[in-house]
Design a protein around this motif. Structure first.
Motif, PDB file in Angstrom:
ATOM      1  N   ALA A   1       1.349  -5.598 -10.876  1.00  0.00           N
ATOM      2  CA  ALA A   1       0.573  -4.369 -11.048  1.00  0.00           C
ATOM      3  C   ALA A   1       0.928  -3.289 -10.037  1.00  0.00           C
ATOM      4  CB  ALA A   1      -0.921  -4.692 -10.962  1.00  0.00           C
ATOM      5  N   THR A   2       2.057  -3.429  -9.362  1.00  0.00           N
ATOM      6  CA  THR A   2       2.460  -2.480  -8.321  1.00  0.00           C
ATOM      7  C   THR A   2       3.762  -1.789  -8.729  1.00  0.00           C
ATOM      8  OG1 THR A   2       1.375  -3.832  -6.638  1.00  0.00           O
ATOM      9  CG2 THR A   2       3.011  -2.252  -5.861  1.00  0.00           C
ATOM     10  N   PHE A   3       3.783  -0.475  -8.535  1.00  0.00           N
ATOM     11  CA  PHE A   3       4.920   0.346  -8.984  1.00  0.00           C
ATOM     12  C   PHE A   3       5.199   1.457  -7.962  1.00  0.00           C
ATOM     13  CE2 PHE A   3       2.547  -1.245 -12.591  1.00  0.00           C
ATOM     14  CZ  PHE A   3       3.524  -1.806 -13.401  1.00  0.00           C
ATOM     15  N   SER A   4       6.436   1.900  -7.920  1.00  0.00           N
ATOM     16  CA  SER A   4       6.744   3.111  -7.152  1.00  0.00           C
ATOM     17  C   SER A   4       6.820   4.283  -8.117  1.00  0.00           C
ATOM     18  CB  SER A   4       8.065   2.982  -6.392  1.00  0.00           C
ATOM     19  OG  SER A   4       9.168   3.078  -7.275  1.00  0.00           O
ATOM     20  N   VAL A   5       6.359   5.444  -7.651  1.00  0.00           N
ATOM     21  CA  VAL A   5       6.452   6.670  -8.444  1.00  0.00           C
ATOM     22  C   VAL A   5       7.524   7.532  -7.792  1.00  0.00           C
ATOM     23  CG1 VAL A   5       5.235   8.692  -9.303  1.00  0.00           C
ATOM     24  CG2 VAL A   5       4.013   6.512  -9.051  1.00  0.00           C
ATOM     25  N   GLY A   6       8.668   7.611  -8.421  1.00  0.00           N
ATOM     26  CA  GLY A   6       9.796   8.362  -7.868  1.00  0.00           C
ATOM     27  C   GLY A   6      10.533   9.084  -8.954  1.00  0.00           C
ATOM     28  N   TYR A   7      11.850   9.175  -8.767  1.00  0.00           N
ATOM     29  CA  TYR A   7      12.667   9.904  -9.722  1.00  0.00           C
ATOM     30  C   TYR A   7      13.828   9.058 -10.230  1.00  0.00           C
ATOM     31  CZ  TYR A   7      10.137  13.609  -7.343  1.00  0.00           C
ATOM     32  OH  TYR A   7       9.147  14.381  -6.794  1.00  0.00           O
TER      33      TYR A   7
ATOM     34  N   TYR B   1      -9.408   3.438 -16.591  1.00  0.00           N
ATOM     35  CA  TYR B   1     -10.603   4.271 -16.460  1.00  0.00           C
ATOM     36  C   TYR B   1     -11.808   3.630 -17.145  1.00  0.00           C
ATOM     37  CZ  TYR B   1     -13.709   8.251 -17.393  1.00  0.00           C
ATOM     38  OH  TYR B   1     -14.787   9.091 -17.498  1.00  0.00           O
ATOM     39  N   ASN B   2     -11.599   3.121 -18.354  1.00  0.00           N
ATOM     40  CA  ASN B   2     -12.751   2.605 -19.092  1.00  0.00           C
ATOM     41  C   ASN B   2     -12.883   1.087 -19.037  1.00  0.00           C
ATOM     42  OD1 ASN B   2     -10.461   2.419 -20.664  1.00  0.00           O
ATOM     43  ND2 ASN B   2     -11.417   3.117 -22.568  1.00  0.00           N
ATOM     44  N   PHE B   3     -11.915   0.416 -18.398  1.00  0.00           N
ATOM     45  CA  PHE B   3     -12.031  -1.015 -18.095  1.00  0.00           C
ATOM     46  C   PHE B   3     -11.680  -1.187 -16.618  1.00  0.00           C
ATOM     47  CE2 PHE B   3     -11.614  -1.021 -22.647  1.00  0.00           C
ATOM     48  CZ  PHE B   3     -12.388  -2.086 -23.075  1.00  0.00           C
ATOM     49  N   PRO B   4     -12.576  -0.775 -15.740  1.00  0.00           N
ATOM     50  CA  PRO B   4     -12.225  -0.626 -14.321  1.00  0.00           C
ATOM     51  C   PRO B   4     -11.937  -1.932 -13.580  1.00  0.00           C
ATOM     52  CG  PRO B   4     -14.555  -0.184 -14.682  1.00  0.00           C
ATOM     53  CD  PRO B   4     -13.928  -0.276 -16.033  1.00  0.00           C
ATOM     54  N   THR B   5     -12.099  -3.076 -14.210  1.00  0.00           N
ATOM     55  CA  THR B   5     -11.682  -4.333 -13.570  1.00  0.00           C
ATOM     56  C   THR B   5     -10.247  -4.687 -13.923  1.00  0.00           C
ATOM     57  OG1 THR B   5     -12.495  -5.689 -15.410  1.00  0.00           O
ATOM     58  CG2 THR B   5     -14.042  -5.216 -13.605  1.00  0.00           C
ATOM     59  N   ARG B   6      -9.607  -3.841 -14.715  1.00  0.00           N
ATOM     60  CA  ARG B   6      -8.246  -4.132 -15.186  1.00  0.00           C
ATOM     61  C   ARG B   6      -7.259  -3.073 -14.674  1.00  0.00           C
ATOM     62  NH1 ARG B   6      -7.914  -7.643 -19.875  1.00  0.00           N
ATOM     63  NH2 ARG B   6      -9.991  -8.499 -20.325  1.00  0.00           N
ATOM     64  N   TYR B   7      -6.047  -3.535 -14.417  1.00  0.00           N
ATOM     65  CA  TYR B   7      -4.958  -2.682 -13.924  1.00  0.00           C
ATOM     66  C   TYR B   7      -3.752  -2.779 -14.854  1.00  0.00           C
ATOM     67  CZ  TYR B   7      -7.314  -2.218  -9.387  1.00  0.00           C
ATOM     68  OH  TYR B   7      -8.208  -1.933  -8.394  1.00  0.00           O
ATOM     69  N   ILE B   8      -2.953  -1.702 -14.877  1.00  0.00           N
ATOM     70  CA  ILE B   8      -1.664  -1.786 -15.569  1.00  0.00           C
ATOM     71  C   ILE B   8      -0.803  -2.817 -14.851  1.00  0.00           C
ATOM     72  CG2 ILE B   8       0.461  -0.589 -16.164  1.00  0.00           C
ATOM     73  CD1 ILE B   8      -1.078   1.994 -16.392  1.00  0.00           C
TER      74      ILE B   8
ATOM     75  N   SER C   1       0.803  -1.226   0.000  1.00  0.00           N
ATOM     76  CA  SER C   1       0.000   0.000   0.000  1.00  0.00           C
ATOM     77  C   SER C   1       0.833   1.272   0.000  1.00  0.00           C
ATOM     78  CB  SER C   1      -0.951   0.017   1.202  1.00  0.00           C
ATOM     79  OG  SER C   1      -0.219  -0.010   2.419  1.00  0.00           O
ATOM     80  N   SER C   2       2.135   1.175   0.284  1.00  0.00           N
ATOM     81  CA  SER C   2       2.993   2.352   0.218  1.00  0.00           C
ATOM     82  C   SER C   2       3.457   2.631  -1.205  1.00  0.00           C
ATOM     83  CB  SER C   2       4.203   2.195   1.146  1.00  0.00           C
ATOM     84  OG  SER C   2       5.064   1.173   0.686  1.00  0.00           O
ATOM     85  N   TRP C   3       3.190   1.704  -2.133  1.00  0.00           N
ATOM     86  CA  TRP C   3       3.482   1.877  -3.550  1.00  0.00           C
ATOM     87  C   TRP C   3       2.185   2.283  -4.252  1.00  0.00           C
ATOM     88  CZ3 TRP C   3       8.074  -0.607  -6.230  1.00  0.00           C
ATOM     89  CH2 TRP C   3       9.137  -0.781  -5.334  1.00  0.00           C
ATOM     90  N   SER C   4       2.125   2.158  -5.574  1.00  0.00           N
ATOM     91  CA  SER C   4       0.946   2.578  -6.329  1.00  0.00           C
ATOM     92  C   SER C   4       0.554   1.531  -7.367  1.00  0.00           C
ATOM     93  CB  SER C   4       1.212   3.906  -7.060  1.00  0.00           C
ATOM     94  OG  SER C   4       1.419   4.956  -6.141  1.00  0.00           O
ATOM     95  N   SER C   5      -0.741   1.470  -7.639  1.00  0.00           N
ATOM     96  CA  SER C   5      -1.266   0.709  -8.769  1.00  0.00           C
ATOM     97  C   SER C   5      -2.159   1.638  -9.579  1.00  0.00           C
ATOM     98  CB  SER C   5      -2.038  -0.515  -8.287  1.00  0.00           C
ATOM     99  OG  SER C   5      -1.171  -1.460  -7.672  1.00  0.00           O
TER     100      SER C   5
END
Length: 447
Positions: free
Chosen positions: A441-447, A413-420, A405-409
């Motif tokens: 499907a979990t990623f960190s958003v950093g630099y 938008y138009n297929f809301p049962t699907r994730y990157i 939960s400290s990362w991001s998924s």
């Protein structure tokens, strides 16, 4: 700026001015940059800051903050030290690029009150030998009442040793002496001074990082003792201590593969044994090489970020393959091992969603007319055609990380049962349920 966390890093004892340690709660890193095909090569001083010593934010859009104009007109191996008066000194190898046969008896030197302005730029001559002065670092020798400058050079026997000169002002120095010569090639010395009455020197031997120790700082007094650590060919040790615990960290810079930082930790520096730190916990600045880490105050952190500016872009790191980053290649979305060129393929602007401003869209930095969108469930980089269909395909809802939960998924938008998620290194949108799929499907958003 967030407060320091228990796993934060600090510069070694004895390096900076004693009053600063009580106030310091953040970190600054200095480095130069190189990338695999040379696209990101820049031999000026780069700075990044961190509130926890693990996740780094490059300043000035990862461009240099100051560039040498004398000598080789380029630097490698910068070192930042807070002096006894609370100001900083920056020293660096006089070398641009990788002309290892260039023998410079000089190092670059700057003075700085705040790392926002740099004054008194000069070359400082260390010796008259027909050899180099690589990877200079400095320390305070209380017994001598002077600073020591250690650096890698070649002795009369023809192998690399660590030399030392002493100085009061980084303008004139004493005659060079051999500081550490175990009888074989050693380079890249890094000191931790006065740790429970012991001084530690880490250095590169062969392709690994090794430690020596001494109860004094006298030249010739250090004895090797530690277990070597490496990840591939490893150099440029940076030994730092937690501000809030007894944990020590040893950073290394690899040259096989080139340009990847690894970190190890130990709760007992005297034991000389290290455990690898999970790559999920730290992210180096883009294209950074041979770093130096110093502690700074919260005010200095804020002032540096305000003066030099925060990045206008992000990178996304894979959770279950933390050595890989989201990029486009041939306009196809994928994850690839860091580092790679063009490195600009991995820089993204997370802008308000094209179809819903509560979501996000991923705008390419090097192709700003193009956005990451799904097409037949696969992600690719396409030009925005202005249609509502494109806007919907290119919009995602950012959620707490499905595996952490400290990362991001990112939910479609138009297929809301699907994730990157990534599958065989390619990006797509899929329903996710298993532990592997959640991690994909979990990623960190950093630099």
């Amino acid at each position: 700026m967030a407060a320091a966390v228990p796993l934060a890093l600090a510069v070694p004892l004895g390096v900076g001015a004693a009053p600063a340690y009580a106030a310091d709660s953040a970190y600054v890193m200095g480095y130069f940059t190189e990338s695999p095909s040379g696209l990101g090569d820049d031999y000026g001083l780069h700075l990044a800051v961190s509130s926890d010593g693990l996740q780094w934010m490059p300043l000035n859009q990862n461009n240099p903050v100051v560039v040498p104009t004398a000598g080789a007109a380029g630097l490698r191996d910068p070192f930042i030290m807070r002096k006894r008066d609370g100001s900083f000194v920056v020293i660096a190898t006089d070398l641009k690029g990788t002309d290892w046969n260039r023998n410079s008896q000089y190092i670059h030197v700057w003075d700085s009150a705040d790392l926002r302005t740099f004054t008194g730029y000069r070359l400082l001559k260390l010796h008259d030998m027909t050899t180099h002065s690589w990877a200079p670092e400095a320390f305070w020798d209380a017994g001598r009442g002077q600073y020591g400058i250690i650096y890698s050079s070649v002795n009369s026997s023809g192998h690399h040793v660590i030399m030392v000169n002493y100085t009061a002002d980084f303008r004139t120095v004493t005659a060079p002496q051999v500081f550490f010569d175990p009888g074989y090639d050693v380079i890249d010395g890094d000191l931790a001074v006065g740790v429970n009455g012991v001084n530690y020197l880490y250095y590169k031997k062969d392709q690994a990082l090794v430690g020596a120790r001494s109860s004094t700082l006298a030249p010739g007094s250090f004895t090797p003792f530690s277990t070597p650590v490496a990840q591939g060919g490893t150099e440029a040790p940076t030994l730092v201590r937690s501000l809030t615990s007894g944990t020590w960290y040893l950073w290394g810079d690899t040259y096989t593969p080139n340009g990847v930082f690894y970190a190890w930790q130990s709760d007992n520096l005297a034991a000389g044994t290290w455990t690898a730190v999970d790559q999920r916990r730290y992210t180096q600045p883009l294209n950074s090489k041979h770093c130096t880490i110093a502690t700074i105050t919260a005010t200095e952190y804020d002032n540096l970020a305000a003066h030099w500016g925060r990045p206008a872009w992000n990178r996304l790191k894979s959770y279950n393959y933390p050595g890989r980053y989201v990029r486009h290649s041939g306009f196809v979305g994928r994850i690839d091992p860091y580092p790679f060129d063009p490195y600009t393929d991995a820089r993204w602007k997370l802008v308000p969603g094209l179809a819903d401003s509560a979501g996000v869209s991923f705008q390419s930095v090097n192709y700003p007319a193009r956005y990451l969108r799904h097409y037949s469930y696969s992600l690719r980089l396409d030009e925005n055609d202005g249609t509502s269909a494109f806007a919907a395909d290119a919009t995602f809802l950012r959620t707490a990380g499905l595996a952490d939960s400290s990362w991001s998924s990112f939910r479609s938008y138009n297929f809301p049962t699907r994730y990157i998620r990534h599958a065989d290194n390619l990006l797509r949108i899929d329903p996710v349920a298993t532990a592997t799929e959640l991690a994909d499907a979990t990623f960190s958003v950093g630099y």
